[in-house]
Design an enzyme around this catalytic site. Structure first.
Site, PDB file in Angstrom:
ATOM      1  N   CYS A  92       0.831  -1.214   0.000  1.00  0.00           N
ATOM      2  CA  CYS A  92       0.000   0.000   0.000  1.00  0.00           C
ATOM      3  C   CYS A  92       0.863   1.261   0.000  1.00  0.00           C
ATOM      4  O   CYS A  92       1.799   1.381   0.792  1.00  0.00           O
ATOM      5  CB  CYS A  92      -0.896  -0.003   1.233  1.00  0.00           C
ATOM      6  SG  CYS A  92      -1.953   1.451   1.367  1.00  0.00           S
ATOM      7  N   CYS A 142      -2.874  -0.346   9.162  1.00  0.00           N
ATOM      8  CA  CYS A 142      -1.982  -1.520   9.138  1.00  0.00           C
ATOM      9  C   CYS A 142      -0.707  -1.205   9.899  1.00  0.00           C
ATOM     10  O   CYS A 142      -0.264  -0.060   9.951  1.00  0.00           O
ATOM     11  CB  CYS A 142      -1.611  -1.897   7.703  1.00  0.00           C
ATOM     12  SG  CYS A 142      -2.977  -2.541   6.724  1.00  0.00           S
ATOM     13  N   CYS A 189      -7.460   1.297  -0.547  1.00  0.00           N
ATOM     14  CA  CYS A 189      -7.120   0.472   0.609  1.00  0.00           C
ATOM     15  C   CYS A 189      -7.121  -0.977   0.159  1.00  0.00           C
ATOM     16  O   CYS A 189      -8.126  -1.476  -0.356  1.00  0.00           O
ATOM     17  CB  CYS A 189      -8.115   0.675   1.751  1.00  0.00           C
ATOM     18  SG  CYS A 189      -7.746  -0.395   3.186  1.00  0.00           S
ATOM     19  N   GLN A 219     -18.091 -10.845  11.966  1.00  0.00           N
ATOM     20  CA  GLN A 219     -16.650 -11.068  11.825  1.00  0.00           C
ATOM     21  C   GLN A 219     -16.198 -10.482  10.484  1.00  0.00           C
ATOM     22  O   GLN A 219     -16.825 -10.711   9.458  1.00  0.00           O
ATOM     23  CB  GLN A 219     -16.322 -12.553  11.892  1.00  0.00           C
ATOM     24  CG  GLN A 219     -16.635 -13.184  13.245  1.00  0.00           C
ATOM     25  CD  GLN A 219     -15.695 -12.748  14.359  1.00  0.00           C
ATOM     26  OE1 GLN A 219     -14.719 -12.033  14.128  1.00  0.00           O
ATOM     27  NE2 GLN A 219     -15.988 -13.169  15.576  1.00  0.00           N
ATOM     28  N   PHE A 225     -21.706 -14.442  24.707  1.00  0.00           N
ATOM     29  CA  PHE A 225     -21.334 -13.362  23.789  1.00  0.00           C
ATOM     30  C   PHE A 225     -21.636 -13.834  22.358  1.00  0.00           C
ATOM     31  O   PHE A 225     -20.786 -13.754  21.477  1.00  0.00           O
ATOM     32  CB  PHE A 225     -19.866 -12.971  23.945  1.00  0.00           C
ATOM     33  CG  PHE A 225     -19.431 -12.728  25.369  1.00  0.00           C
ATOM     34  CD1 PHE A 225     -19.611 -11.485  25.963  1.00  0.00           C
ATOM     35  CD2 PHE A 225     -18.850 -13.738  26.122  1.00  0.00           C
ATOM     36  CE1 PHE A 225     -19.207 -11.259  27.281  1.00  0.00           C
ATOM     37  CE2 PHE A 225     -18.440 -13.531  27.424  1.00  0.00           C
ATOM     38  CZ  PHE A 225     -18.614 -12.280  28.011  1.00  0.00           C
ATOM     39  N   GLU A 277     -26.264 -12.914  24.987  1.00  0.00           N
ATOM     40  CA  GLU A 277     -25.621 -11.732  24.401  1.00  0.00           C
ATOM     41  C   GLU A 277     -26.138 -10.487  25.116  1.00  0.00           C
ATOM     42  O   GLU A 277     -27.305 -10.427  25.513  1.00  0.00           O
ATOM     43  CB  GLU A 277     -25.950 -11.678  22.900  1.00  0.00           C
ATOM     44  CG  GLU A 277     -25.680 -10.370  22.204  1.00  0.00           C
ATOM     45  CD  GLU A 277     -24.217  -9.971  22.209  1.00  0.00           C
ATOM     46  OE1 GLU A 277     -23.948  -8.775  22.459  1.00  0.00           O
ATOM     47  OE2 GLU A 277     -23.354 -10.835  21.969  1.00  0.00           O
ATOM     48  N   CYS A 291     -10.287 -12.035  21.022  1.00  0.00           N
ATOM     49  CA  CYS A 291      -9.754 -10.981  20.158  1.00  0.00           C
ATOM     50  C   CYS A 291      -8.683 -10.166  20.886  1.00  0.00           C
ATOM     51  O   CYS A 291      -8.227  -9.143  20.372  1.00  0.00           O
ATOM     52  CB  CYS A 291     -10.877 -10.073  19.664  1.00  0.00           C
ATOM     53  SG  CYS A 291     -11.756  -9.191  20.969  1.00  0.00           S
TER      54      CYS A 291
END
Length: 444
Positions: free
Chosen positions: A81, A90, A169, A277, A306, A327, A401
């Site tokens: 990029c 990034c 991008c 996701q 979750f 959730e 995550c």
């Protein structure tokens, strides 16, 4: 505070930090405090000798940016990029792709050791998928810059006070990533160009939606401009004049957003600001691994915490186990229930509950379960793990995550409750970023 000395100096890079920066020790500083001080260097890789300029300072570490690479790592590649180094989207494009996932695996294992004081019995093979054009959900910042006489649309720069001036991008799906400049020109031509702070994008299998946040009512001409743009490029356009509940379709009148999980014959419908996701191919591989590790048998009861829209719940239900999804977002719970009906699944039920709060009054929490799946936010799952009756569970699969919170929760399960961390591994949900997605299997 004294001004930072901008004189370039040389550093030997020793390591890679969790956020993708090189780590060095500053030798021969002008003061005793500077000598031996840790420096985090953007754009540098382990084993390199780089010329840097200091950009930040704190008591315990300094920050710098690479100006020139005098001795390059064999793992260094040319970033794809043109905006890499300025755009904050990034952090690792200069590191060869196969080495990026190894760096993330090392971050995970170091977190287990340093934070959780645990070690997995085995390390799972890393899950990877496409490296470019994978991101199907995100948010661009928008800012009219009078000095440049243009409107910038893009991610924040490394210095988050500024919006990166993007033309393209490569990590975002091509339908969006190749039209960043067109989006910039669209907003710049609108009457409300100073009143639009962000554009969110999200892609289903057949429809890509753009959500324009606007701080003042749009003129009829602006609305026509947006519709024309949507028709030209094949987008669905939503407007958000206020909070989340103000999002509404501009064109077409009732766009349908959905994606299929083909291996389980499941289709998930969603709304434009819902969490999904971001990496479709990796998501399917992640679900497959989670289900394999959980190994739920026919007739067993599985708790999915979750659970969101039912990303794991409904594939689990397809395998004939009875699944209870919980959730905190009531809107997502409503959509999850709709998705269960949409897919003809009667063995999945959903409940709304804040999983960071006391759960004593929640009837689902007192039911018996055979297996537990967790996919918490960055803050982790310590609050709910300390309340749930875990005795009797055969397996816990934890999708994470954030390796720090996973390591902390693993330490609780292993060192305080006596569980075994059988296996753990990383999944490259966000290639070229420093984001570490991981999965872990616990057994009593």
């Amino acid at each position: 505070m004294a001004r930072i000395d901008q004189t370039p100096f040389l550093l030997d890079i020793l390591d890679l930090s969790h956020d993708g920066r090189g780590v060095a020790r500053r030798e021969g500083g002008k003061t005793a405090r500077e000598s031996g001080k840790t420096v985090f260097v953007a754009g540098a890789l382990p084993g390199e000798r780089v010329l840097v300029k200091q950009t930040g300072r704190s008591r315990s570490f300094d920050e710098a940016v690479t100006l020139d690479v005098e001795r390059a790592s064999p793992d260094r590649v040319e970033p794809r990029c043109p905006h890499f180094g300025t755009c904050g989207g990034c952090a690792l494009q200069h590191l060869e792709e196969s080495k990026q996932i190894l760096a993330k695996q090392r971050v995970l294992l170091e977190n287990f050791e340093r934070i959780g004081h645990v070690t997995p019995e085995s390390v799972l093979p890393a899950l990877t998928d496409r490296q470019w054009g994978y991101r199907r959900k995100g948010r661009f910042s928008v800012r009219r810059v009078e000095k440049k006489d243009k409107t910038l649309v893009g991610f924040r720069e490394r210095d988050p006070r500024f919006v990166a001036d993007l033309q393209i991008c490569h990590t975002v799906i091509p339908e969006i990533g190749e039209r960043v400049e067109a989006l910039s020109q669209l907003v710049d031509g609108m009457d409300a160009r100073r009143e639009i702070p962000q554009i969110e994008f999200i892609a289903g299998d057949d429809t890509i939606a753009l959500v324009f946040r606007h701080l003042a009512p749009l003129s009829e001409t602006d609305r026509e401009r947006l519709v024309a743009f949507a028709q030209t490029h094949g987008f669905a356009i939503f407007l958000q004049p206020g909070g989340l509940d103000t999002v509404h379709a501009l064109w077409p009148q009732a766009p349908s957003l959905a994606f299929r999980l083909a291996p389980w014959d499941v289709e998930l419908t969603f709304r434009p600001l819902d969490f999904i996701q971001v990496n479709q191919g990796l998501n399917e591989k992640m679900i497959a691994r989670a289900l394999e590790l959980l190994d739920a048998q026919a007739g067993e009861r599985v708790l999915d915490l979750f659970c969101g829209l039912g990303n794991f719940t409904l594939p689990l239900a397809r395998g004939s186990a009875h699944v209870v999804g919980v959730e905190g977002d009531a809107g997502l719970v409503a959509r999850a229930r709709e998705n269960a009906v949409h897919n003809g699944l009667t063995n999945a039920e959903f409940h709304a509950a804040d999983l960071a709060q006391p759960l004593a009054g929640q009837p689902w929490a007192r039911q018996g379960f055979d297996r537990l799946l967790l996919d918490p936010p960055r803050s982790g799952a310590d609050a709910v793990l300390k309340q749930l009756p875990l005795k009797g569970l055969k397996r816990i699969v934890y999708v994470s995550c954030h390796p720090g919170s996973l390591a902390r929760d693993a330490g609780y399960l292993v060192n305080e409750l006596g569980w075994k961390l059988r296996a753990a591994g990383v999944m490259d949900m966000f290639p070229h970023t420093a984001h570490v997605e991981s999965i872990a299997l616990f057994e009593p």
